[in-house]
Design an enzyme around this catalytic site. Structure first.
Site, short mmCIF file in Angstrom:
data_model
loop_
_atom_site.label_atom_id
_atom_site.label_comp_id
_atom_site.label_asym_id
_atom_site.label_seq_id
_atom_site.Cartn_x
_atom_site.Cartn_y
_atom_site.Cartn_z
N GLY A 131 14.98 -5.14 17.86
CA GLY A 131 13.84 -6.08 17.69
C GLY A 131 12.51 -5.50 18.11
O GLY A 131 12.00 -4.57 17.48
N ASP A 198 27.27 -5.34 14.00
CA ASP A 198 25.80 -5.32 14.11
C ASP A 198 25.36 -4.15 15.00
O ASP A 198 24.43 -3.41 14.67
CB ASP A 198 25.33 -6.66 14.69
CG ASP A 198 23.84 -6.71 14.88
OD1 ASP A 198 23.11 -6.81 13.87
OD2 ASP A 198 23.38 -6.63 16.04
N LYS A 202 23.16 -0.55 14.11
CA LYS A 202 21.99 -0.06 14.85
C LYS A 202 22.26 1.32 15.44
O LYS A 202 21.39 2.20 15.45
CB LYS A 202 21.62 -1.07 15.94
CG LYS A 202 21.17 -2.42 15.36
CD LYS A 202 21.16 -3.50 16.43
CE LYS A 202 20.74 -4.85 15.86
NZ LYS A 202 21.03 -5.97 16.78
#
Ligand code: HSE
Length: 432
Positions: A131, A198, A202
């Site tokens: 993020g 997920d 990343k």
């Protein structure tokens, strides 16, 4: 300076956050970009009450946004179907791309970057990992002088939130997951969070940047947090550790390790203190030594912060030629090395083990004998008292460094002892 025109595709949490940030911080953003940045068209199937589009043109068919007069396509749709079509169409039409889509980059990045390089356009993806933490720019630019030795990160906020709540409040897994979904942190399919997919998306991106290798989503070893029991959280604490779900990429002599799994981390490490939905990434470079990056890994504001930073970056370099920009994976394409990804059996770690054993003489020594026959030494043991009416007790062991292959063999032999009930719990340990 000519204004830079944006086509913003996707108006979910991040899309609306990006729209709002470009409007609320317009002067600051334009000053950093040294030119005016304008959203000229929004592509979205439906409006989002979280942002007021005013007189901005709206296109219900997102693919049509590429046909309009825009310089940059901002892809905030997610997934790997329409998003992939959109990005490849944008590249083919000579438009730059900003995306927050980790699945798209991890699974199709090699193809996308090759197409982008051939067309001389940029594809940037800071928001795809952790993020609001500028970890992509840190690896591509800030640490560019280093040979990166390893990195380890808490890169899924939902998983970290679940583990934190289990530890602090003794809550059960399913209950905490439901709250993470309600808070908007979990993926559309929350198994991506819980099973480590997920985090694997990343990790693959971070490893490609850290080691100058292609994106290898196919090769990541992935273990989720679904089997972590409150008892293991408690015993780990007794031993001075916290359980974190880490993505780890490590350079070894003959290749690289790429793995996502629950990990015991010494409680005095800064990364062990990272709780709730927060993310953190440790990077060890040969010149800089250990570094740690911390911040919010999801949510409208933090993710929009990364998306808009990328828009500014592309806008500032819009007239640059390919070699004047930072390459997609930090190094020139000719310098990318197809490093082999090591199988998990070749990994060496210490390990936390929990067995349910009969409370009688000789059991401990038979287990210790199996461990020693595979060259595994035991660092610490805790044996609990039997509960009233129970003849089995929990036996918790911490091993020294051992190969995964030896550990798995020892575990399966221990499980065959008739004094041991059921399967052993095993969680890898990293000193970091
Ligand atoms: N589901 C992700 C997380 C969102 O929980 O971290 C940000 O990628």
């Amino acid at each position: 300076m000519k204004a830079v025109k944006i086509g913003l595709c996707g108006l979910g949490t991040v899309g609306a956050g990006t729209f709002n940030l470009l409007s609320s911080n317009r002067n600051t953003i334009n000053a950093h970009a040294n030119r005016d940045i304008q959203i000229t068209v929004v592509g979205a199937r439906r409006d989002n009450p979280a942002c007021a589009l005013g007189d901005t043109a709206v296109e219900r068919d997102v693919l049509a946004v590429v046909d309009s007069d825009v310089d940059i396509i901002v892809e905030l749709i997610g997934g790997t179907t329409i998003a992939k079509e959109l990005v490849l169409k944008a590249i083919a039409m000579g438009k730059h791309v900003v995306t927050a889509n980790k699945a798209l980059i991890a699974e199709h990045g090699n193809e996308i970057f090759a197409a982008a390089s051939a067309q001389g356009v940029q594809v940037v993806y800071e928001a795809a990992v952790a993020g609001g933490i500028p970890i992509i720019k840190s690896l591509r630019e800030g640490l560019a002088a280093n040979r990166i030795e390893w990195l380890a990160g808490i890169i899924n906020g939902t998983g970290n939130f679940i583990l934190t709540e289990m530890r602090d409040k003794g809550r059960v897994f399913t209950d905490v997951l439901a709250e993470a979904q309600a808070l908007g942190y979990a993926e559309a399919d929350p198994t991506f969070d819980v099973e480590g997919i997920d985090a694997a998306h990343k990790l693959v991106i971070l490893a490609a940047l850290a080691f100058g290798m292609p994106l290898r989503f196919d090769a990541v070893y992935t273990e989720g947090i679904g089997n972590i029991e409150p008892a293991d959280v408690t015993y780990a604490e007794e031993l001075g550790y916290r359980i974190k779900h880490l993505g780890i990429a490590r350079r070894r002599e003959h290749g690289v390790e790429l793995r996502v799994h629950p990990t015991l981390v010494p409680e005095n490490r800064l990364i062990a203190q990272v709780d709730g939905v927060m993310n953190a990434v440790m990077v060890q470079g040969d010149a800089v030594g250990p570094t740690l990056y911390y911040g919010a890994g999801a949510g409208a504001g933090p993710t929009a912060s990364a998306v808009v930073a990328d828009i500014i970056d592309v806008a500032r370099h819009i007239d640059a030629t390919g070699d004047q920009r930072v390459a997609h994976l930090g190094v020139a394409e000719s310098a990318i090395i197809d490093l082999p990804v090591l199988d998990i059996s070749e990994v060496e770690t210490a390990c936390y083990l929990r067995a349910s054993v009969l409370d009688k003489p000789g059991v401990l020594s038979s287990i210790a004998q199996i461990m020693s026959s595979h060259g595994i030494s035991i660092e610490a043991i805790i044996q609990k008292q039997p509960e009233a009416g129970q003849d089995h007790v929990p036996l918790i062991m911490l091993t020294n460094l051992s190969s995964e292959l030896n550990l798995r063999t020892a575990i399966s032999e221990i499980e065959q002892l008739d004094t041991v009930a059921g399967a052993l719990v095993s969680i890898r340990v990293e000193a970091l």
